[in-house]
Write an enzyme that holds these catalytic residues in place. Structure first.
Site, PDB file in Angstrom:
ATOM      1  N   ASP A  13       0.966  -0.992   0.065  1.00  0.00           N
ATOM      2  CA  ASP A  13      -0.045  -0.143   0.045  1.00  0.00           C
ATOM      3  C   ASP A  13       0.815   1.696  -0.027  1.00  0.00           C
ATOM      4  OD1 ASP A  13      -2.351  -1.148   0.073  1.00  0.00           O
ATOM      5  OD2 ASP A  13      -2.821  -1.348   1.817  1.00  0.00           O
ATOM      6  N   LYS A  35      -0.218  -7.879  -2.101  1.00  0.00           N
ATOM      7  CA  LYS A  35      -1.308  -7.602  -2.919  1.00  0.00           C
ATOM      8  C   LYS A  35      -0.887  -5.619  -3.588  1.00  0.00           C
ATOM      9  CE  LYS A  35      -4.043  -5.588  -0.250  1.00  0.00           C
ATOM     10  NZ  LYS A  35      -4.647  -4.420  -0.599  1.00  0.00           N
ATOM     11  N   ASP A  62      -5.637  -6.347  -5.991  1.00  0.00           N
ATOM     12  CA  ASP A  62      -6.653  -6.098  -5.488  1.00  0.00           C
ATOM     13  C   ASP A  62      -8.116  -4.793  -5.623  1.00  0.00           C
ATOM     14  OD1 ASP A  62      -8.819  -5.665  -2.737  1.00  0.00           O
ATOM     15  OD2 ASP A  62      -6.884  -4.463  -1.609  1.00  0.00           O
ATOM     16  N   LYS A  64     -11.018  -4.671  -6.093  1.00  0.00           N
ATOM     17  CA  LYS A  64     -12.680  -4.704  -5.769  1.00  0.00           C
ATOM     18  C   LYS A  64     -13.499  -3.803  -7.483  1.00  0.00           C
ATOM     19  CE  LYS A  64     -11.446  -3.698  -0.847  1.00  0.00           C
ATOM     20  NZ  LYS A  64      -9.618  -3.200  -0.817  1.00  0.00           N
ATOM     21  N   ASP A  67     -19.282  -2.689 -10.508  1.00  0.00           N
ATOM     22  CA  ASP A  67     -19.953  -2.067 -12.406  1.00  0.00           C
ATOM     23  C   ASP A  67     -20.697  -3.054 -13.172  1.00  0.00           C
ATOM     24  OD1 ASP A  67     -20.335  -0.728 -14.735  1.00  0.00           O
ATOM     25  OD2 ASP A  67     -18.255   0.243 -14.082  1.00  0.00           O
ATOM     26  N   PRO A  69     -22.431  -5.979 -15.658  1.00  0.00           N
ATOM     27  CA  PRO A  69     -21.722  -7.373 -15.490  1.00  0.00           C
ATOM     28  C   PRO A  69     -20.975  -6.987 -16.529  1.00  0.00           C
ATOM     29  CG  PRO A  69     -23.979  -7.604 -14.899  1.00  0.00           C
ATOM     30  CD  PRO A  69     -23.956  -5.963 -15.107  1.00  0.00           C
ATOM     31  N   THR A 122     -13.436  -4.847   6.203  1.00  0.00           N
ATOM     32  CA  THR A 122     -13.642  -4.572   7.257  1.00  0.00           C
ATOM     33  C   THR A 122     -13.191  -3.173   8.186  1.00  0.00           C
ATOM     34  OG1 THR A 122     -10.970  -4.550   7.287  1.00  0.00           O
ATOM     35  CG2 THR A 122     -11.992  -6.911   6.923  1.00  0.00           C
ATOM     36  N   ARG A 182      -3.649  -8.578  12.439  1.00  0.00           N
ATOM     37  CA  ARG A 182      -2.159  -7.427  13.055  1.00  0.00           C
ATOM     38  C   ARG A 182      -1.678  -9.156  13.979  1.00  0.00           C
ATOM     39  NH1 ARG A 182      -3.335  -4.665   9.987  1.00  0.00           N
ATOM     40  NH2 ARG A 182      -4.136  -2.651   9.542  1.00  0.00           N
ATOM     41  N   GLN A 191      -8.663  -0.523  11.167  1.00  0.00           N
ATOM     42  CA  GLN A 191      -9.343  -1.918  10.710  1.00  0.00           C
ATOM     43  C   GLN A 191      -9.512  -1.752  11.814  1.00  0.00           C
ATOM     44  OE1 GLN A 191      -8.992  -3.490   8.143  1.00  0.00           O
ATOM     45  NE2 GLN A 191      -7.163  -2.830   6.468  1.00  0.00           N
TER      46      GLN A 191
END
EC number: 4.1.1.23
Length: 233
Positions: A13, A35, A62, A64, A67, A69, A122, A182, A191
């Site tokens: 990230d 990721k 990742d 996500k 939209d 199909p 989460t 964690r 989170q």
């Protein structure tokens, strides 16, 4: 490419390619997958996926997707063509959207990424769901969306470790990917529904997404090794 021997996925990230690769260069692709999320992918586009794969990492894209199909299915197809190991879509896009994604992957002759559904983020608690018109507990919404994902032929789900046991009981064939992990002694950050790595595996999670406890550690390689040791793998 070296096959990863653990369930650990390290979240890259970061806002820049250089920052992400600096961390990746300190990690062993036999001990973790990585990721790539929205921030890094938007900054670097598909090139970052190819670079990480060249370093031996299996990549969880990742983004996500959510939209209509056909649009979502074409995005999943493009991800598969990049060679990603895992890709995800929002289950709240509905049965037809998820089924379209399954169909486009099943039509491929080459390797297929794991197709994972996102249930409830989460960071969301009951009051957050109420704010978008869902007056139910997060776990109830997770189970509703999981049933849709199973019907659509998804490979698994992203879920909180606190939902893992119920999901494994209801849908044992689905692979569970758990963020919000964690290690003992780590800060919770943003989170909310979290467990330690060992607790998450014991609850039924198949893959563990870990970000800041590794990425912001003074010694990321040691932090990763400590998690592997905690899991007693």
């Amino acid at each position: 490419m070296s096959a990863c021997q653990t369930p650990i996925i390290v979240a890259l990230d970061f806002p820049t390619r250089d920052a992400a690769l600096k961390l990746a260069d300190q990690l062993d692709p036999k001990l973790c997958r990585v990721k790539v999320g929205k921030e890094l992918f938007t900054s670097c586009a598909a090139e970052i996926v190819g670079t990480l794969r060249d370093k031996g990492f299996e990549v969880f894209l990742d983004l996500k997707f959510h939209d209509i199909p056909n649009t979502t299915a074409m995005a999943v197809k493009a991800a598969a063509e990049m060679g990603v190991w895992m890709v995800n879509v929002h289950c709240s896009g509905g049965l037809r959207m998820m089924a379209a994604c399954r169909e486009v992957l099943d039509q491929r002759s080459g390797p297929k990424p794991l197709l994972i559904g996102v249930t409830v983020l989460t960071s969301m608690e009951r009051e957050d769901l109420a704010g978008i018109g869902l007056d139910i507990e997060p776990q109830e919404q997770v189970l509703r969306l999981a049933a849709l994902a199973q019907k659509a032929g998804m490979d698994g789900l992203v879920c909180s470790a606190l939902e893992a046991q119920a999901l494994k009981s209801a849908h044992p064939s689905l692979q569970l990917v758990t963020p919000g992990i964690r290690p003992a002694g780590s800060a919770q950050d943003d989170q909310r529904r979290i467990l330690t790595p060992r607790q998450a595996l014991d609850a039924g999670s198949d893959y563990l997404v870990i970000g800041r406890p590794i990425s912001q550690a003074a010694d990321p390689a040691k932090a990763l090794a400590d998690v592997v040791a905690e899991l007693a793998l």
